[in-house]
Design a protein around this motif. Structure first.
Motif, mmCIF file in Angstrom:
data_model
loop_
_atom_site.group_PDB
_atom_site.id
_atom_site.type_symbol
_atom_site.label_atom_id
_atom_site.label_comp_id
_atom_site.label_asym_id
_atom_site.label_seq_id
_atom_site.Cartn_x
_atom_site.Cartn_y
_atom_site.Cartn_z
ATOM 1 N N LEU A 43 74.046 -33.014 10.318
ATOM 2 C CA LEU A 43 74.510 -32.616 8.983
ATOM 3 C C LEU A 43 73.590 -31.586 8.333
ATOM 4 O O LEU A 43 74.047 -30.785 7.516
ATOM 5 N N LYS A 44 72.331 -31.576 8.699
ATOM 6 C CA LYS A 44 71.380 -30.618 8.128
ATOM 7 C C LYS A 44 71.545 -29.228 8.736
ATOM 8 O O LYS A 44 71.541 -28.227 8.028
ATOM 9 N N PHE A 45 71.691 -29.144 10.057
ATOM 10 C CA PHE A 45 71.661 -27.859 10.731
ATOM 11 C C PHE A 45 73.028 -27.336 11.174
ATOM 12 O O PHE A 45 73.162 -26.146 11.459
ATOM 13 N N GLU A 46 74.009 -28.197 11.286
ATOM 14 C CA GLU A 46 75.337 -27.755 11.711
ATOM 15 C C GLU A 46 76.406 -28.618 11.032
ATOM 16 O O GLU A 46 77.151 -29.347 11.689
ATOM 17 N N PRO A 47 76.514 -28.523 9.714
ATOM 18 C CA PRO A 47 77.406 -29.426 8.974
ATOM 19 C C PRO A 47 78.894 -29.177 9.187
ATOM 20 O O PRO A 47 79.708 -30.051 8.908
ATOM 21 N N HIS A 48 79.256 -28.030 9.728
ATOM 22 C CA HIS A 48 80.675 -27.732 9.893
ATOM 23 C C HIS A 48 81.295 -28.421 11.110
ATOM 24 O O HIS A 48 82.503 -28.535 11.202
ATOM 25 N N PHE A 49 80.487 -28.877 12.076
ATOM 26 C CA PHE A 49 80.990 -29.588 13.253
ATOM 27 C C PHE A 49 80.217 -30.892 13.403
ATOM 28 O O PHE A 49 79.006 -30.887 13.610
ATOM 29 N N HIS A 50 80.893 -31.982 13.305
ATOM 30 C CA HIS A 50 80.248 -33.304 13.367
ATOM 31 C C HIS A 50 80.185 -33.815 14.811
ATOM 32 O O HIS A 50 80.936 -34.695 15.214
ATOM 33 N N TRP A 51 79.250 -33.288 15.565
ATOM 34 C CA TRP A 51 79.105 -33.701 16.955
ATOM 35 C C TRP A 51 78.415 -35.045 17.104
ATOM 36 O O TRP A 51 78.388 -35.634 18.197
ATOM 37 N N PHE A 52 77.842 -35.585 16.032
ATOM 38 C CA PHE A 52 77.150 -36.878 16.126
ATOM 39 C C PHE A 52 78.092 -38.005 16.531
ATOM 40 O O PHE A 52 77.655 -39.030 17.045
ATOM 41 N N TRP A 53 79.408 -37.808 16.302
ATOM 42 C CA TRP A 53 80.377 -38.851 16.663
ATOM 43 C C TRP A 53 80.352 -39.159 18.153
ATOM 44 O O TRP A 53 80.593 -40.295 18.565
ATOM 45 N N PHE A 54 80.085 -38.157 18.975
ATOM 46 C CA PHE A 54 80.054 -38.382 20.422
ATOM 47 C C PHE A 54 78.947 -39.370 20.789
ATOM 48 O O PHE A 54 79.160 -40.297 21.575
ATOM 49 N N SER A 55 77.778 -39.166 20.212
ATOM 50 C CA SER A 55 76.654 -40.083 20.468
ATOM 51 C C SER A 55 76.917 -41.451 19.865
ATOM 52 O O SER A 55 76.659 -42.488 20.490
ATOM 53 N N LEU A 56 77.405 -41.454 18.645
ATOM 54 C CA LEU A 56 77.648 -42.705 17.939
ATOM 55 C C LEU A 56 78.647 -43.579 18.696
ATOM 56 O O LEU A 56 78.396 -44.768 18.925
ATOM 57 N N ILE A 57 79.744 -42.994 19.128
ATOM 58 C CA ILE A 57 80.776 -43.768 19.833
ATOM 59 C C ILE A 57 80.341 -44.114 21.257
ATOM 60 O O ILE A 57 80.480 -45.263 21.699
ATOM 61 N N GLY A 58 79.794 -43.130 21.978
ATOM 62 C CA GLY A 58 79.380 -43.378 23.363
ATOM 63 C C GLY A 58 78.327 -44.453 23.478
ATOM 64 O O GLY A 58 78.453 -45.407 24.252
ATOM 65 N N TRP A 59 77.263 -44.301 22.699
ATOM 66 C CA TRP A 59 76.189 -45.290 22.728
ATOM 67 C C TRP A 59 76.669 -46.597 22.114
ATOM 68 O O TRP A 59 76.267 -47.681 22.544
ATOM 69 N N GLY A 60 77.558 -46.508 21.132
ATOM 70 C CA GLY A 60 78.109 -47.711 20.518
ATOM 71 C C GLY A 60 78.875 -48.566 21.520
ATOM 72 O O GLY A 60 78.801 -49.799 21.497
ATOM 73 N N ILE A 61 79.599 -47.910 22.420
ATOM 74 C CA ILE A 61 80.313 -48.645 23.474
ATOM 75 C C ILE A 61 79.305 -49.355 24.385
ATOM 76 O O ILE A 61 79.497 -50.514 24.765
ATOM 77 N N GLY A 62 78.221 -48.661 24.705
ATOM 78 C CA GLY A 62 77.177 -49.282 25.523
ATOM 79 C C GLY A 62 76.534 -50.468 24.822
ATOM 80 O O GLY A 62 76.292 -51.511 25.430
ATOM 81 N N LEU A 63 76.266 -50.311 23.536
ATOM 82 C CA LEU A 63 75.672 -51.401 22.758
ATOM 83 C C LEU A 63 76.632 -52.581 22.662
ATOM 84 O O LEU A 63 76.231 -53.740 22.809
ATOM 85 N N LEU A 64 77.910 -52.288 22.448
ATOM 86 C CA LEU A 64 78.908 -53.356 22.383
ATOM 87 C C LEU A 64 78.993 -54.109 23.711
ATOM 88 O O LEU A 64 79.036 -55.347 23.725
ATOM 89 N N SER A 65 78.979 -53.381 24.818
ATOM 90 C CA SER A 65 79.044 -54.062 26.117
ATOM 91 C C SER A 65 77.789 -54.893 26.370
ATOM 92 O O SER A 65 77.861 -55.975 26.961
#
Length: 98
Positions: A43-65
């Motif tokens: 959000l600080k350096f590239e606020p127009h594209f929210h790429w953090f969702w890829f990490s959040l969801i991908g790692w979130g699936i791993g954490l859930l498993s």
């Protein structure tokens, strides 16, 4: 009085279970910290594209498993009984020399 073999086995199983639970908690804390940093950077350096969702969801699936493997999918009685029967069968097989 010394502890019996079954008490020692139960203690070792409980200790192993605590390590697994501790692993889930550690994984959760690291997830929260790192994802927070990733969101901030995104959000600080590239606020127009929210790429953090890829990490959040991908790692979130791993954490859930990881969480499911420790808390939700405990061994059922059927699996435990099968393991005990198989262990006893192999012990008896070794005694008889088959």
């Amino acid at each position: 009085m010394g502890i019996t073999q079954t008490e020692e086995a139960r203690y070792l199983l409980a200790k192993k279970r605590v390590k697994k639970i501790q692993g889930v908690y550690t994984h959760s804390v690291i997830y929260c910290v790192v994802i927070s940093v990733i969101i901030f950077i995104n959000l600080k350096f590239e606020p127009h594209f929210h790429w953090f969702w890829f990490s959040l969801i991908g790692w979130g699936i791993g954490l859930l498993s990881h969480w499911l493997s420790v808390f939700a999918f405990k061994k059922t009685d059927f699996v435990k009984n099968w393991e005990e029967r198989k262990i006893n069968e192999l012990i008896n097989e070794n005694k008889t020399g088959k």
